[in-house]
Design a protein around this motif. Structure first.
Motif, PDB file in Angstrom:
ATOM      1  N   ALA A 142     -21.922  18.946 -12.655  1.00  0.00           N
ATOM      2  CA  ALA A 142     -20.714  18.684 -13.439  1.00  0.00           C
ATOM      3  C   ALA A 142     -19.475  19.174 -12.708  1.00  0.00           C
ATOM      4  O   ALA A 142     -19.487  20.225 -12.058  1.00  0.00           O
ATOM      5  CB  ALA A 142     -20.817  19.353 -14.798  1.00  0.00           C
ATOM      6  N   LYS A 143     -18.415  18.378 -12.789  1.00  0.00           N
ATOM      7  CA  LYS A 143     -17.131  18.716 -12.191  1.00  0.00           C
ATOM      8  C   LYS A 143     -16.031  18.237 -13.131  1.00  0.00           C
ATOM      9  O   LYS A 143     -16.295  17.591 -14.131  1.00  0.00           O
ATOM     10  CB  LYS A 143     -16.964  18.049 -10.817  1.00  0.00           C
ATOM     11  CG  LYS A 143     -17.916  18.555  -9.741  1.00  0.00           C
ATOM     12  CD  LYS A 143     -17.695  17.819  -8.432  1.00  0.00           C
ATOM     13  CE  LYS A 143     -16.308  18.039  -7.859  1.00  0.00           C
ATOM     14  NZ  LYS A 143     -16.087  19.435  -7.431  1.00  0.00           N
ATOM     15  N   GLY A 144     -14.800  18.558 -12.786  1.00  0.00           N
ATOM     16  CA  GLY A 144     -13.674  18.035 -13.548  1.00  0.00           C
ATOM     17  C   GLY A 144     -12.665  19.102 -13.914  1.00  0.00           C
ATOM     18  O   GLY A 144     -13.009  20.280 -14.078  1.00  0.00           O
ATOM     19  N   PHE A 145     -11.412  18.688 -14.034  1.00  0.00           N
ATOM     20  CA  PHE A 145     -10.340  19.621 -14.383  1.00  0.00           C
ATOM     21  C   PHE A 145     -10.548  20.197 -15.775  1.00  0.00           C
ATOM     22  O   PHE A 145     -10.540  21.410 -15.979  1.00  0.00           O
ATOM     23  CB  PHE A 145      -8.987  18.905 -14.299  1.00  0.00           C
ATOM     24  CG  PHE A 145      -7.826  19.782 -14.664  1.00  0.00           C
ATOM     25  CD1 PHE A 145      -7.307  20.677 -13.741  1.00  0.00           C
ATOM     26  CD2 PHE A 145      -7.249  19.722 -15.917  1.00  0.00           C
ATOM     27  CE1 PHE A 145      -6.239  21.509 -14.080  1.00  0.00           C
ATOM     28  CE2 PHE A 145      -6.179  20.531 -16.265  1.00  0.00           C
ATOM     29  CZ  PHE A 145      -5.675  21.429 -15.340  1.00  0.00           C
ATOM     30  N   ASP A 146     -10.752  19.323 -16.757  1.00  0.00           N
ATOM     31  CA  ASP A 146     -10.949  19.787 -18.131  1.00  0.00           C
ATOM     32  C   ASP A 146     -12.252  20.574 -18.262  1.00  0.00           C
ATOM     33  O   ASP A 146     -12.339  21.526 -19.043  1.00  0.00           O
ATOM     34  CB  ASP A 146     -10.957  18.599 -19.097  1.00  0.00           C
ATOM     35  CG  ASP A 146      -9.620  17.874 -19.109  1.00  0.00           C
ATOM     36  OD1 ASP A 146      -9.220  17.366 -18.042  1.00  0.00           O
ATOM     37  OD2 ASP A 146      -8.971  17.810 -20.164  1.00  0.00           O
ATOM     38  N   TYR A 147     -13.255  20.166 -17.490  1.00  0.00           N
ATOM     39  CA  TYR A 147     -14.531  20.872 -17.483  1.00  0.00           C
ATOM     40  C   TYR A 147     -14.346  22.327 -17.056  1.00  0.00           C
ATOM     41  O   TYR A 147     -14.808  23.255 -17.733  1.00  0.00           O
ATOM     42  CB  TYR A 147     -15.503  20.162 -16.552  1.00  0.00           C
ATOM     43  CG  TYR A 147     -16.749  20.939 -16.203  1.00  0.00           C
ATOM     44  CD1 TYR A 147     -17.756  21.130 -17.141  1.00  0.00           C
ATOM     45  CD2 TYR A 147     -16.920  21.480 -14.924  1.00  0.00           C
ATOM     46  CE1 TYR A 147     -18.899  21.847 -16.831  1.00  0.00           C
ATOM     47  CE2 TYR A 147     -18.060  22.194 -14.605  1.00  0.00           C
ATOM     48  CZ  TYR A 147     -19.052  22.379 -15.557  1.00  0.00           C
ATOM     49  OH  TYR A 147     -20.179  23.097 -15.243  1.00  0.00           O
ATOM     50  N   GLU A 148     -13.633  22.539 -15.955  1.00  0.00           N
ATOM     51  CA  GLU A 148     -13.459  23.904 -15.455  1.00  0.00           C
ATOM     52  C   GLU A 148     -12.555  24.734 -16.358  1.00  0.00           C
ATOM     53  O   GLU A 148     -12.773  25.938 -16.537  1.00  0.00           O
ATOM     54  CB  GLU A 148     -12.921  23.862 -14.027  1.00  0.00           C
ATOM     55  CG  GLU A 148     -13.917  23.236 -13.045  1.00  0.00           C
ATOM     56  CD  GLU A 148     -13.653  23.659 -11.605  1.00  0.00           C
ATOM     57  OE1 GLU A 148     -13.113  24.757 -11.400  1.00  0.00           O
ATOM     58  OE2 GLU A 148     -14.006  22.881 -10.705  1.00  0.00           O
ATOM     59  N   MET A 149     -11.543  24.094 -16.951  1.00  0.00           N
ATOM     60  CA  MET A 149     -10.688  24.822 -17.889  1.00  0.00           C
ATOM     61  C   MET A 149     -11.476  25.213 -19.145  1.00  0.00           C
ATOM     62  O   MET A 149     -11.326  26.320 -19.667  1.00  0.00           O
ATOM     63  CB  MET A 149      -9.484  23.970 -18.266  1.00  0.00           C
ATOM     64  CG  MET A 149      -8.476  23.770 -17.138  1.00  0.00           C
ATOM     65  SD  MET A 149      -7.761  25.315 -16.510  1.00  0.00           S
ATOM     66  CE  MET A 149      -6.964  25.964 -17.990  1.00  0.00           C
ATOM     67  N   ALA A 150     -12.332  24.319 -19.607  1.00  0.00           N
ATOM     68  CA  ALA A 150     -13.155  24.616 -20.780  1.00  0.00           C
ATOM     69  C   ALA A 150     -14.154  25.728 -20.484  1.00  0.00           C
ATOM     70  O   ALA A 150     -14.429  26.573 -21.349  1.00  0.00           O
ATOM     71  CB  ALA A 150     -13.882  23.356 -21.248  1.00  0.00           C
TER      72      ALA A 150
END
Length: 270
Positions: free
Chosen positions: A61-69
């Motif tokens: 899993a990757k992603g801007f919202d993913y890492e912020m969450a």
């Protein structure tokens, strides 16, 4: 002898009190309770599986919202659980209690705030104009007097009419139809969210470029939660800390390095 009886009787009374007290004591909080989710329970985060918000590369899993969450969950002491669904189903799932939070680049609007709460902003909406590679559109002033395609029902139509003069809005049912309007000469450009233009450009039947990208500081993006969720302040505190300690900027540079920094985050000292 009588003293022994008194001691035994006292011990029995104490044991009985302990049993009764334990029986009627409040049960331990469940993992689904708000108190538990803020202190070790599961935080269920609804995502729509769209790059660059949340996606997977070789199963990772990757992603801007993913890492912020992930940062929010860690700050709450909660275990993150990501639930992928269509964007249109996220709000219904949140209302039904199937998820605790939406992390899918959701822009905060007055209409949405009637039914949901938003955390403090962790991003802002970035807007862009897609044009043919040989287009004369280079800067925002060049948009005036042009035919601009938008996906009907999105926030972009309102932005065009509010921020630009003499713009002819060309409504399209979806992204590919908007690109088709450019291909057929009905539109000079396609106005859309910058984070989602890469796949549009890659599948377009004509060469396109992202001619203009700019932040809409009055369109903050936050995590969406149910009205009155008691975790909001704790979430806001975690997000503020991620911004102040540099974690936010590190994540932003990984996914949106080319995007100019919004005044919203400049004001926060980034």
């Amino acid at each position: 002898m009588n003293q022994i009886k008194y001691v035994v009787a006292g011990a029995m009374a104490l044991l009985l009190a302990m049993v009764i007290g334990g029986y009627f004591a409040d049960p331990a909080p469940k993992a689904t309770d708000k108190e538990s989710a803020a202190a070790g329970g599961t935080l269920r985060i609804g995502v729509d599986g769209t790059e660059p918000a949340f996606y997977k590369v070789d199963g990772v899993a990757k992603g801007f919202d993913y890492e912020m969450a992930l940062g929010v969950a860690e700050g709450l002491g909660s275990k993150p659980e990501f639930v992928v669904m269509d964007f249109s189903d996220l709000f219904t799932a949140l209302q039904a209690g199937e998820i605790d939070m939406i992390g899918a680049q959701v822009t905060e609007t007055a209409e949405r705030k009637k039914d949901f709460d938003f955390t403090a902003p962790y991003f802002v909406t970035y807007l862009s104009f897609l044009t043919p590679e040989n287009s004369t559109i280079k800067k925002r002033d060049d948009i005036n007097g042009k035919n601009i395609a938008v996906v009907e029902g999105t926030i972009h139509e309102r932005y065009l009419t509010e921020q630009y003069e003499n713009v002819n809005v060309v409504k399209a049912p979806d992204e590919d139809s908007a690109v088709k309007a450019i291909e057929t000469g009905k539109a000079d450009a396609f106005f859309y969210d910058a984070p989602y233009t890469a796949p549009i450009i890659s599948r377009a039947p004509i060469p396109l470029k992202e001619a203009i990208v700019y932040p809409a500081d009055d369109a903050p993006i936050g995590f969406v939660i149910k009205k009155g969720d008691e975790r909001k302040k704790a979430m806001d505190d975690v997000l503020e800390q991620m911004i102040l300690n540099g974690d936010w900027l590190k994540i932003k540079k990984e996914y949106f390095k080319e995007y100019p920094l919004s005044d919203v985050f400049k004001d926060k000292g980034v």
